[in-house]
Scaffold this motif. Structure first.
Motif, short mmCIF file in Angstrom:
data_model
loop_
_atom_site.label_atom_id
_atom_site.label_comp_id
_atom_site.label_asym_id
_atom_site.label_seq_id
_atom_site.Cartn_x
_atom_site.Cartn_y
_atom_site.Cartn_z
N GLY A 42 14.28 1.95 15.99
CA GLY A 42 13.18 2.90 15.91
C GLY A 42 11.92 2.20 15.44
N TYR A 43 11.12 2.93 14.73
CA TYR A 43 9.87 2.40 14.20
C TYR A 43 9.85 2.54 12.68
CZ TYR A 43 8.20 1.94 18.94
OH TYR A 43 8.07 1.55 20.24
N ALA A 44 10.98 2.23 12.05
CA ALA A 44 11.12 2.36 10.60
C ALA A 44 10.05 1.57 9.85
CB ALA A 44 12.51 1.93 10.16
N TRP A 45 9.63 0.44 10.41
CA TRP A 45 8.64 -0.40 9.74
C TRP A 45 7.33 0.34 9.52
CZ3 TRP A 45 4.18 -0.92 12.39
CH2 TRP A 45 4.23 -0.70 13.77
N ALA A 46 6.98 1.25 10.43
CA ALA A 46 5.69 1.93 10.34
C ALA A 46 5.58 2.77 9.07
CB ALA A 46 5.47 2.80 11.57
N LYS A 47 6.69 3.33 8.64
CA LYS A 47 6.70 4.15 7.42
C LYS A 47 6.35 3.32 6.19
CE LYS A 47 9.65 7.25 4.79
NZ LYS A 47 10.94 7.92 4.71
N TYR A 48 6.66 2.04 6.24
CA TYR A 48 6.47 1.15 5.09
C TYR A 48 5.36 0.13 5.31
CZ TYR A 48 10.93 3.24 4.04
OH TYR A 48 11.93 4.15 3.81
N LEU A 49 4.49 0.37 6.27
CA LEU A 49 3.47 -0.62 6.62
C LEU A 49 2.60 -1.01 5.44
CD1 LEU A 49 2.19 -2.34 8.82
CD2 LEU A 49 0.67 -0.42 9.33
N ASN A 50 2.09 -0.06 4.69
CA ASN A 50 1.22 -0.39 3.55
C ASN A 50 1.94 -1.23 2.51
OD1 ASN A 50 -1.07 0.91 4.54
ND2 ASN A 50 -0.45 2.87 3.68
N GLU A 51 3.17 -0.86 2.21
CA GLU A 51 3.94 -1.61 1.22
C GLU A 51 4.25 -3.02 1.72
OE1 GLU A 51 4.63 1.48 2.26
OE2 GLU A 51 5.12 2.75 0.55
N LEU A 52 4.57 -3.14 3.01
CA LEU A 52 4.84 -4.46 3.58
C LEU A 52 3.60 -5.35 3.51
CD1 LEU A 52 6.93 -3.35 6.68
CD2 LEU A 52 7.78 -4.72 4.76
N MET A 53 2.44 -4.79 3.81
CA MET A 53 1.21 -5.57 3.76
C MET A 53 0.94 -6.06 2.34
SD MET A 53 0.34 -5.68 6.93
CE MET A 53 2.08 -5.53 7.29
N ASP A 54 1.23 -5.22 1.35
CA ASP A 54 1.06 -5.64 -0.05
C ASP A 54 2.03 -6.77 -0.41
OD1 ASP A 54 -0.95 -3.78 -0.49
OD2 ASP A 54 0.39 -2.31 -1.43
N ILE A 55 3.28 -6.62 -0.02
CA ILE A 55 4.28 -7.64 -0.32
C ILE A 55 3.92 -8.96 0.34
CG2 ILE A 55 6.70 -8.31 0.06
CD1 ILE A 55 7.34 -5.22 -0.16
N ASP A 57 0.96 -9.86 1.21
CA ASP A 57 -0.41 -10.20 0.85
C ASP A 57 -1.27 -10.43 2.09
OD1 ASP A 57 -2.48 -10.63 -0.97
OD2 ASP A 57 -2.16 -12.80 -0.95
N THR A 58 -1.27 -9.44 2.97
CA THR A 58 -2.05 -9.51 4.19
C THR A 58 -2.62 -8.12 4.49
OG1 THR A 58 -2.06 -10.31 6.48
CG2 THR A 58 -0.12 -9.07 5.79
N THR A 59 -3.45 -8.06 5.51
CA THR A 59 -4.01 -6.79 5.94
C THR A 59 -3.40 -6.42 7.29
OG1 THR A 59 -5.82 -7.82 7.15
CG2 THR A 59 -6.22 -7.30 4.81
N PRO A 60 -3.40 -5.14 7.63
CA PRO A 60 -2.90 -4.77 8.96
C PRO A 60 -3.64 -5.52 10.07
CG PRO A 60 -3.05 -2.82 7.61
CD PRO A 60 -3.69 -3.96 6.82
N LYS A 61 -4.94 -5.69 9.90
CA LYS A 61 -5.72 -6.39 10.92
C LYS A 61 -5.19 -7.81 11.14
CE LYS A 61 -10.34 -8.03 12.01
NZ LYS A 61 -11.71 -8.21 11.55
N ASP A 62 -4.97 -8.53 10.04
CA ASP A 62 -4.45 -9.90 10.16
C ASP A 62 -3.01 -9.90 10.67
OD1 ASP A 62 -6.83 -11.02 9.30
OD2 ASP A 62 -6.19 -11.09 7.20
N PHE A 63 -2.23 -8.96 10.20
CA PHE A 63 -0.83 -8.89 10.61
C PHE A 63 -0.68 -8.70 12.11
CE2 PHE A 63 3.05 -6.49 11.48
CZ PHE A 63 4.00 -7.32 10.88
N PHE A 64 -1.49 -7.81 12.68
CA PHE A 64 -1.35 -7.48 14.10
C PHE A 64 -2.10 -8.43 15.04
CE2 PHE A 64 -0.18 -3.40 12.16
CZ PHE A 64 1.05 -3.24 12.76
N GLN A 65 -2.80 -9.42 14.51
CA GLN A 65 -3.49 -10.38 15.38
C GLN A 65 -2.51 -11.38 15.93
OE1 GLN A 65 -6.70 -12.02 13.03
NE2 GLN A 65 -8.13 -10.78 14.18
#
Length: 65
Positions: A42-55, A57-65
């Motif tokens: 599924g898309y379980a990661w989407a529920k935890y996106l903010n927490e993952l970015m904190d862990i 130490d990145t931003t969604p913008k950088d992560f998805f590039q």
């Protein structure tokens, strides 16, 4: 795309030297739930996106590039 995201999450976790159990603890979820994130169930990661970015130490913008 989902598979690319989950693979990136796994790569980042490994590069930071974090075990799956540690990630689960940081996200306040069970290890089996975290495994679903990395296996792309599924898309379980989407529920935890903010927490993952904190862990990671990145931003969604950088992560998805």
């Amino acid at each position: 795309m989902n598979r690319e995201i989950t693979e990136k999450i796994k790569r980042l976790r490994i590069s930071k030297g974090i075990k799956q159990t540690e990630m689960a603890d940081k996200l306040n979820i069970t290890r089996s739930t975290y495994q679903k994130i990395e296996t792309g169930e599924g898309y379980a990661w989407a529920k935890y996106l903010n927490e993952l970015m904190d862990i990671f130490d990145t931003t969604p913008k950088d992560f998805f590039q």
